[in-house]
Design a protein around this motif. Structure first.
Motif, PDB file in Angstrom:
ATOM      1  N   GLU A 177       0.824  -1.208   0.000  1.00 35.30           N
ATOM      2  CA  GLU A 177       0.000   0.000   0.000  1.00 35.30           C
ATOM      3  C   GLU A 177       0.853   1.251   0.000  1.00 35.30           C
ATOM      4  OE1 GLU A 177      -3.205  -0.082   2.704  1.00 35.30           O
ATOM      5  OE2 GLU A 177      -4.146  -1.770   1.646  1.00 35.30           O
ATOM      6  N   THR A 178       1.877   1.251   0.846  1.00 31.52           N
ATOM      7  CA  THR A 178       2.779   2.399   0.819  1.00 31.52           C
ATOM      8  C   THR A 178       4.199   1.911   0.624  1.00 31.52           C
ATOM      9  OG1 THR A 178       3.218   2.375   3.172  1.00 31.52           O
ATOM     10  CG2 THR A 178       1.333   3.685   2.449  1.00 31.52           C
ATOM     11  N   ALA A 179       4.905   2.542  -0.283  1.00 32.16           N
ATOM     12  CA  ALA A 179       6.278   2.154  -0.562  1.00 32.16           C
ATOM     13  C   ALA A 179       7.154   3.378  -0.409  1.00 32.16           C
ATOM     14  CB  ALA A 179       6.381   1.600  -1.977  1.00 32.16           C
ATOM     15  N   VAL A 258      10.254   1.344   8.687  1.00 32.12           N
ATOM     16  CA  VAL A 258       9.663   0.025   8.408  1.00 32.12           C
ATOM     17  C   VAL A 258       8.208  -0.027   8.880  1.00 32.12           C
ATOM     18  CG1 VAL A 258       9.753  -2.403   9.112  1.00 32.12           C
ATOM     19  CG2 VAL A 258      11.826  -1.265   8.342  1.00 32.12           C
ATOM     20  N   MET A 259       7.922   0.588  10.022  1.00 37.79           N
ATOM     21  CA  MET A 259       6.563   0.519  10.549  1.00 37.79           C
ATOM     22  C   MET A 259       5.576   1.308   9.700  1.00 37.79           C
ATOM     23  SD  MET A 259       6.908  -1.643  12.758  1.00 37.79           S
ATOM     24  CE  MET A 259       5.362  -1.808  13.670  1.00 37.79           C
ATOM     25  N   SER A 260       6.054   2.310   8.953  1.00 40.31           N
ATOM     26  CA  SER A 260       5.081   3.117   8.217  1.00 40.31           C
ATOM     27  C   SER A 260       5.033   2.804   6.722  1.00 40.31           C
ATOM     28  CB  SER A 260       5.343   4.610   8.468  1.00 40.31           C
ATOM     29  OG  SER A 260       6.719   4.879   8.384  1.00 40.31           O
ATOM     30  N   HIS A 261       5.735   1.745   6.280  1.00 39.10           N
ATOM     31  CA  HIS A 261       5.673   1.390   4.859  1.00 39.10           C
ATOM     32  C   HIS A 261       5.643  -0.120   4.662  1.00 39.10           C
ATOM     33  CE1 HIS A 261       7.425   5.468   4.880  1.00 39.10           C
ATOM     34  NE2 HIS A 261       6.643   5.629   3.831  1.00 39.10           N
ATOM     35  N   ASP A 262       5.071  -0.561   3.527  1.00 39.91           N
ATOM     36  CA  ASP A 262       5.001  -1.998   3.228  1.00 39.91           C
ATOM     37  C   ASP A 262       6.180  -2.452   2.387  1.00 39.91           C
ATOM     38  OD1 ASP A 262       2.547  -1.998   4.456  1.00 39.91           O
ATOM     39  OD2 ASP A 262       1.506  -1.524   2.594  1.00 39.91           O
ATOM     40  N   GLY A 304       7.154  -8.595   8.226  1.00 42.42           N
ATOM     41  CA  GLY A 304       6.466  -9.089   7.027  1.00 42.42           C
ATOM     42  C   GLY A 304       6.393  -8.042   5.927  1.00 42.42           C
ATOM     43  N   LYS A 305       7.331  -7.109   5.914  1.00 44.31           N
ATOM     44  CA  LYS A 305       7.353  -6.080   4.874  1.00 44.31           C
ATOM     45  C   LYS A 305       8.342  -6.499   3.783  1.00 44.31           C
ATOM     46  CE  LYS A 305       4.816  -3.485   7.573  1.00 44.31           C
ATOM     47  NZ  LYS A 305       5.024  -2.103   7.927  1.00 44.31           N
ATOM     48  N   ARG A 306       8.230  -5.829   2.642  1.00 39.65           N
ATOM     49  CA  ARG A 306       9.169  -6.153   1.567  1.00 39.65           C
ATOM     50  C   ARG A 306      10.351  -5.205   1.567  1.00 39.65           C
ATOM     51  NH1 ARG A 306       7.047  -8.214  -4.029  1.00 39.65           N
ATOM     52  NH2 ARG A 306       4.925  -7.556  -3.623  1.00 39.65           N
ATOM     53  N   PHE A 307      11.512  -5.762   1.345  1.00 40.73           N
ATOM     54  CA  PHE A 307      12.746  -4.975   1.332  1.00 40.73           C
ATOM     55  C   PHE A 307      13.446  -5.250   0.007  1.00 40.73           C
ATOM     56  CE2 PHE A 307      17.307  -4.620   2.205  1.00 40.73           C
ATOM     57  CZ  PHE A 307      17.344  -3.304   2.643  1.00 40.73           C
ATOM     58  N   VAL A 308      13.674  -4.193  -0.766  1.00 37.23           N
ATOM     59  CA  VAL A 308      14.250  -4.368  -2.098  1.00 37.23           C
ATOM     60  C   VAL A 308      15.521  -3.534  -2.231  1.00 37.23           C
ATOM     61  CG1 VAL A 308      13.825  -4.194  -4.579  1.00 37.23           C
ATOM     62  CG2 VAL A 308      11.922  -4.656  -3.028  1.00 37.23           C
ATOM     63  N   GLN A 309      16.583  -4.171  -2.709  1.00 42.25           N
ATOM     64  CA  GLN A 309      17.813  -3.423  -2.991  1.00 42.25           C
ATOM     65  C   GLN A 309      17.970  -3.311  -4.501  1.00 42.25           C
ATOM     66  OE1 GLN A 309      20.546  -5.618  -0.191  1.00 42.25           O
ATOM     67  NE2 GLN A 309      21.446  -3.571  -0.074  1.00 42.25           N
ATOM     68  N   VAL A 310      18.170  -2.089  -4.976  1.00 42.28           N
ATOM     69  CA  VAL A 310      18.306  -1.900  -6.420  1.00 42.28           C
ATOM     70  C   VAL A 310      19.754  -1.577  -6.764  1.00 42.28           C
ATOM     71  CG1 VAL A 310      15.931  -1.021  -6.539  1.00 42.28           C
ATOM     72  CG2 VAL A 310      17.835   0.583  -6.422  1.00 42.28           C
ATOM     73  N   PRO A 311      20.179  -1.910  -7.987  1.00 46.45           N
ATOM     74  CA  PRO A 311      21.539  -1.568  -8.395  1.00 46.45           C
ATOM     75  C   PRO A 311      21.740  -0.060  -8.324  1.00 46.45           C
ATOM     76  CG  PRO A 311      20.516  -3.038  -9.983  1.00 46.45           C
ATOM     77  CD  PRO A 311      19.441  -2.625  -9.025  1.00 46.45           C
ATOM     78  N   ALA A 312      22.915   0.361  -7.875  1.00 43.00           N
ATOM     79  CA  ALA A 312      23.143   1.778  -7.613  1.00 43.00           C
ATOM     80  C   ALA A 312      23.409   2.582  -8.878  1.00 43.00           C
ATOM     81  CB  ALA A 312      24.314   1.940  -6.652  1.00 43.00           C
ATOM     82  N   HIS A 313      23.552   1.903  -9.986  1.00 41.12           N
ATOM     83  CA  HIS A 313      24.030   2.588 -11.175  1.00 41.12           C
ATOM     84  C   HIS A 313      23.150   3.764 -11.615  1.00 41.12           C
ATOM     85  CE1 HIS A 313      26.158   3.133 -14.897  1.00 41.12           C
ATOM     86  NE2 HIS A 313      25.007   3.120 -15.538  1.00 41.12           N
ATOM     87  N   GLY A 314      23.716   4.973 -11.575  1.00 35.16           N
ATOM     88  CA  GLY A 314      23.074   6.142 -12.158  1.00 35.16           C
ATOM     89  C   GLY A 314      21.823   6.684 -11.483  1.00 35.16           C
ATOM     90  N   THR A 315      21.545   6.265 -10.236  1.00 34.74           N
ATOM     91  CA  THR A 315      20.321   6.750  -9.601  1.00 34.74           C
ATOM     92  C   THR A 315      20.344   8.251  -9.354  1.00 34.74           C
ATOM     93  OG1 THR A 315      21.265   6.045  -7.512  1.00 34.74           O
ATOM     94  CG2 THR A 315      19.592   4.614  -8.482  1.00 34.74           C
TER      95      THR A 315
END
Ligand SMILES: [Zn+2]
Length: 362
Positions: A177-179, A258-262, A304-315
């Motif tokens: 719901e919130t990311a 973490v508590m305020s996002h999914d 039970g939240k999702r944690f995603v690591q993205v490649p750092a290239h060019g962010t």
């Protein structure tokens, strides 16, 4: 999932003596066991194993009754550590094990406290077999946890318990719901895709400045002088205080996020760059971020939240609209000619990180 919490201990004077004695007996056992291994090998070409040493413990205790004061699991762990040191050496991962001086032997461990005591921690006490109920500053509750290990460690300013626990991870949430995307930076601690920023608290910045000054003063003191010894101890104490304050800050911030996002998205930190950079201030903040990311990931898993690591290239060089917006580190404002977005560069980075994470998650 395995997590370790650190708690300050407040032993009574008698308990503190007992802690010192335990540590010293462990260290001596470690050194004796090492001596046994080395002589057996040098004189007879024989390899002494962990199992052989462990089997000798009862006889050893008979010969040296002082060791009855130390819990047998703790003594076994001592031999285990020595064995690990040799195994690392045999695998080529470390040098030949050293004898340990009091400055180098700083902790002892109960490897399976569950088996030795059911009443493990209650009302701000921790039960250390053979030492007793030691008062502890318990700032986190132990619900839904199984204690897997207790490590007691001596620091320049007192004793801490590192308590390993196994938690049941909460059921992973299905819907997002919130990311939130998080960009960790140098000027502020972190920028969030919801257009807020997290700053290093002022008391922490002040404490770090004080520490730096004390370190400079220490470096001017004459080597081997009593003043230098005193200054060294002072710096060590300050260092630990700052490290603890920082850790506390990181725990609070990661918990709040973490508590305020999914779904929580961060960049993968580039390890190579971090090792190459030897500037102290930079290495401290890098260590802080790595810790922050670890905290975020395990807290997310636990909730039970999702944690995603993205490649750092060019962010930091792209816009949310997909256009390239190249800028040097000195440019703080992101101005996109494509879509007209004008915003703080770190916030834009956080948004790009979130975008990428949502793509990965979907
Ligand atoms: Zn744009």
């Amino acid at each position: 999932m395995q997590i370790t919490f650190q708690f300050r201990l407040y032993p009574t004077p008698e308990q503190e003596q007992q802690l010192h004695r335990t540590l010293d007996l462990c260290r001596k056992l470690y050194n004796r066991a090492k001596e046994w291994r080395d002589t057996a090998y040098n004189q007879e070409g024989k390899t002494v194993t962990y199992a052989m040493q462990q089997n000798e413990l009862p006889a050893f205790k008979k010969e040296f009754p002082a060791y009855k004061e130390v819990h047998s699991q703790v003594l076994q762990d001592c031999l285990r550590r020595l064995d690990d040191a040799y195994q690392r050496f045999f695998r080529g991962e470390a040098g030949f094990p050293h004898y340990k001086s009091t400055e180098r032997y700083l902790s002892f461990t109960y490897p399976q406290p569950g088996a030795v005591s059911k009443t493990f921690a209650h009302d701000g006490f921790v039960y250390l077999p053979k030492i007793g109920f030691v008062r502890m500053h318990a700032h986190r509750p132990f619900d839904r946890t199984i204690v897997t290990q207790i490590n007691v460690k001596r620091y320049a300013d007192g004793w801490m318990a590192n308590i390993g626990v196994k938690t049941e991870a909460a059921e992973a949430g299905q819907t997002v719901e919130t990311a939130v995307g998080i960009d960790v930076g140098l000027s502020t601690f972190a920028a969030l895709s919801d257009e807020t920023k997290v700053d290093n608290p002022r008391h922490l910045r002040r404490a770090e400045r004080r520490l730096k000054r004390a370190q400079r003063r220490l470096s001017r003191k004459q080597r081997g002088s009593r003043n230098r010894q005193k200054a060294k101890r002072k710096v060590a104490r300050m260092h630990q205080k700052v490290a603890r304050q920082r850790k506390d800050f990181l725990h609070k911030q990661s918990y709040r996020i973490v508590m305020s996002h999914d779904l929580i998205a961060v960049e993968k930190l580039k390890v190579k760059n971090m090792i190459r950079n030897r500037r102290l201030s930079k290495s401290i903040s890098d260590a802080g971020w790595r810790k922050f990311i670890t905290y975020l990931s395990y807290k997310a898993e636990r909730q039970g939240k999702r944690f995603v690591q993205v490649p750092a290239h060019g962010t930091s060089q792209t816009c949310v609209c997909g256009a390239d917006v190249p800028k040097t580190l000195a440019v703080r404002l992101h101005e996109c000619e494509g879509c007209g977005l004008v915003q703080d560069r770190d916030i834009v980075s956080a948004k790009v990180i979130l975008q990428r994470a949502l793509k990965i998650a979907a």
